[in-house]
Design a protein around this motif. Structure first.
Motif, mmCIF file in Angstrom:
data_model
loop_
_atom_site.group_PDB
_atom_site.id
_atom_site.type_symbol
_atom_site.label_atom_id
_atom_site.label_comp_id
_atom_site.label_asym_id
_atom_site.label_seq_id
_atom_site.Cartn_x
_atom_site.Cartn_y
_atom_site.Cartn_z
ATOM 1 N N THR A 11 -0.269 5.417 0.523
ATOM 2 C CA THR A 11 -1.399 6.341 0.650
ATOM 3 C C THR A 11 -0.946 7.683 1.226
ATOM 4 O O THR A 11 0.138 7.806 1.794
ATOM 5 C CB THR A 11 -2.484 5.759 1.569
ATOM 6 O OG1 THR A 11 -1.936 5.522 2.874
ATOM 7 C CG2 THR A 11 -3.045 4.462 1.005
ATOM 8 N N SER B 23 0.844 -1.193 0.000
ATOM 9 C CA SER B 23 0.000 0.000 0.000
ATOM 10 C C SER B 23 0.874 1.235 0.000
ATOM 11 O O SER B 23 2.020 1.213 0.467
ATOM 12 C CB SER B 23 -0.925 0.022 1.225
ATOM 13 O OG SER B 23 -0.176 0.129 2.434
ATOM 14 N N THR C 8 -2.512 11.069 3.609
ATOM 15 C CA THR C 8 -3.555 11.589 4.492
ATOM 16 C C THR C 8 -3.217 13.028 4.846
ATOM 17 O O THR C 8 -2.074 13.329 5.203
ATOM 18 C CB THR C 8 -3.669 10.743 5.776
ATOM 19 O OG1 THR C 8 -4.051 9.408 5.435
ATOM 20 C CG2 THR C 8 -4.698 11.337 6.724
ATOM 21 N N SER D 30 2.181 7.199 3.796
ATOM 22 C CA SER D 30 2.408 5.902 4.419
ATOM 23 C C SER D 30 2.593 4.850 3.339
ATOM 24 O O SER D 30 1.800 4.763 2.402
ATOM 25 C CB SER D 30 1.219 5.534 5.315
ATOM 26 O OG SER D 30 1.376 4.230 5.857
ATOM 27 N N GLU E 190 6.703 5.866 7.122
ATOM 28 C CA GLU E 190 5.882 7.074 7.085
ATOM 29 C C GLU E 190 6.789 8.290 6.948
ATOM 30 O O GLU E 190 7.896 8.326 7.483
ATOM 31 C CB GLU E 190 5.036 7.231 8.348
ATOM 32 C CG GLU E 190 4.112 8.456 8.290
ATOM 33 C CD GLU E 190 3.391 8.730 9.598
ATOM 34 O OE1 GLU E 190 2.335 9.384 9.558
ATOM 35 O OE2 GLU E 190 3.892 8.315 10.663
ATOM 36 N N ASN F 240 -7.922 10.901 3.067
ATOM 37 C CA ASN F 240 -7.794 10.004 4.204
ATOM 38 C C ASN F 240 -7.388 8.640 3.658
ATOM 39 O O ASN F 240 -8.210 7.903 3.140
ATOM 40 C CB ASN F 240 -9.115 9.911 4.977
ATOM 41 C CG ASN F 240 -9.029 8.932 6.137
ATOM 42 O OD1 ASN F 240 -7.937 8.571 6.593
ATOM 43 N ND2 ASN F 240 -10.188 8.489 6.612
ATOM 44 N N ASN F 241 -6.081 8.345 3.720
ATOM 45 C CA ASN F 241 -5.530 7.138 3.089
ATOM 46 C C ASN F 241 -5.909 7.085 1.607
ATOM 47 O O ASN F 241 -6.304 6.048 1.075
ATOM 48 C CB ASN F 241 -6.012 5.876 3.803
ATOM 49 C CG ASN F 241 -5.424 5.741 5.201
ATOM 50 O OD1 ASN F 241 -4.249 6.061 5.418
ATOM 51 N ND2 ASN F 241 -6.230 5.291 6.148
#
Length: 415
Positions: free
Chosen positions: A265, A263, A267, A307, A317, A285-286
């Motif tokens: 993402t 993953s 945020t 992240s 992160e 948000n993600n």
């Protein structure tokens, strides 16, 4: 030529499509004849494996394995090169190399870094061992730095790192000013590079020992020990003002041992604790990582965090802060005519006014008068009685809770 059954191989750069095995077919064709030789390698997925055979991460015309100290080596019987099969991050690049003390018949070692999205953007770090040993960048004879020696039975670790377009090599440094093709160096757009090692002037046997790449040690039965590296390009962070547009610049993540990520993402939290939305309505948000524009409509601190998780479940992160400041002073206007003349000892009322602020209802107004001697006195309840004749000044000091202020005044003649 070379063909692969998993991904692409173009201009000397292999890019895997998926994790698993890949067959490299080396072929030669002439008229109706074709000869070929197939080599099967593994595009390693670090996830779910107790240990990794990191010697498989080096591919080329060299024998690979582990030395007596369990480090990965590439051994050459003649001039040749090996590629590291995965891309690696350019930001914070670090590489530790050693030359085997008993197998060091080589005149030059060249470490090549190529942009994964544009292989014409390439730099080389060249280590020479002839006469006075030195290293240079892009084989530039004008950039010679004495700092290395792998002649005789000297076995020494060479640590190569890059920061702010400067190559640091075992205690010395050189700036990167151009690509190998001579064009001005402007970084690597993809932020990721393909790494190759080449040797020249091999007379008998040369064994290069690869100890570390970007924080990952290359030893026998190694495990994945580091998470993905996150690189944010361009300018980010700092101070903005209300209603500014915040642009989230290109950001990439790369893991040394895995060509893919589980993953990745982004945020963004506003100063009021809610998740910010991009100007096109995406709640951050993600959210999928790409370039976004955000209108800053809340005063305070925004937190932008990225992240990434590799295939082995190791997270990374990186975040930065943007502070949105109120830099606008309150607005002040007189609501009527103000007195211009009065008599000494007589009570006089100051002019009425109206104030407002872009975000603040708590506006502080203090009124002073400056007498003929230059002294300031606070006026309470909007009235005062000047004692001395002459011209005095009525001053309004108006401030909001963020420290922005405005001063207004008018003159009053006392007879």
């Amino acid at each position: 030529g070379i063909s692969v059954d998993n991904g692409t191989y173009e201009n000397g750069v292999f890019t895997p499509e998926s994790e698993g095995s890949v067959t490299f077919t080396i072929y030669a064709e002439h008229s109706n004849f074709r000869t070929e030789n197939a080599v099967i390698r593994t595009v390693i997925d670090a996830g779910g494996q107790g240990s990794l055979d990191l010697s498989k991460f080096l591919y080329g015309n060299a024998q690979t394995g582990f030395n007596d100290k369990n480090f990965v080596y590439a051994e050459f019987a003649s001039d040749g090169s090996v590629d590291f099969v995965n891309k690696v991050p350019f930001g914070g690049f670090n590489f530790t190399l050693n030359v085997d003390e008993s197998k060091n018949s080589v005149k030059k070692i060249s470490l090549s870094l190529k942009d994964t999205e544009d292989i014409s953007k390439e730099i080389t770090i060249d280590i020479y061992n002839k006469g006075e040993a030195y290293f240079t960048v892009n084989d530039d004879p004008l950039l010679l730095k004495t700092s290395c020696d792998f002649s005789g039975n000297v076995a020494k670790d060479f640590n190569i790192s890059i920061s702010n377009n400067t190559v640091y090599f075992s205690g010395t440094s050189l700036s990167i000013t151009s690509y190998l093709n001579g064009n001005k160096f402007e970084g690597f757009f993809s932020q990721n590079v393909k790494v190759s090692l080449a040797v020249f002037g091999v007379e008998s046997t040369c064994r290069l020992i690869v100890k570390e790449i970007c924080g990952q040690y290359f030893i026998k039965n190694a495990r994945d020990v580091i998470g993905p590296k996150i690189n944010i390009t361009g300018d980010f962070g700092g101070i903005k003002t209300y209603n500014d547009i915040l642009h989230l610049t290109k950001t990439v993540a790369c893991d040394v041992l895995s060509p893919g990520l589980s993953s990745f993402t982004v945020t963004v939290k506003s100063a009021d604790g809610t998740f910010a939305k991009s100007v096109d309505g995406v709640e951050l948000n993600n959210a999928e990582v790409k370039e976004y524009d955000i209108k800053l409509t809340t005063y305070g601190v925004y937190r932008i965090s990225y992240s990434a998780v590799d295939k082995n479940g190791i997270p990374s992160e990186r975040y930065y802060l943007v502070r949105v400041l109120d830099l606008e002073p309150p607005e002040f206007t007189f609501t009527g005519n103000y007195p211009t003349m009065t008599e000494a000892g007589k009570s006089v009322s100051v002019a009425s006014y109206k104030v407002s602020d872009n975000i603040d209802n708590k506006i502080d107004v203090k009124i002073y008068f400056k007498d003929v001697d230059g002294n300031f006195y606070l006026i309470n309840n909007g009235t005062f009685s000047p004692k001395n004749k002459g011209e005095i000044l009525i001053c309004y000091f108006v401030s909001d809770t963020n420290g922005n202020f405005v001063i207004k005044s008018y003159a009053l003649t006392v007879k």
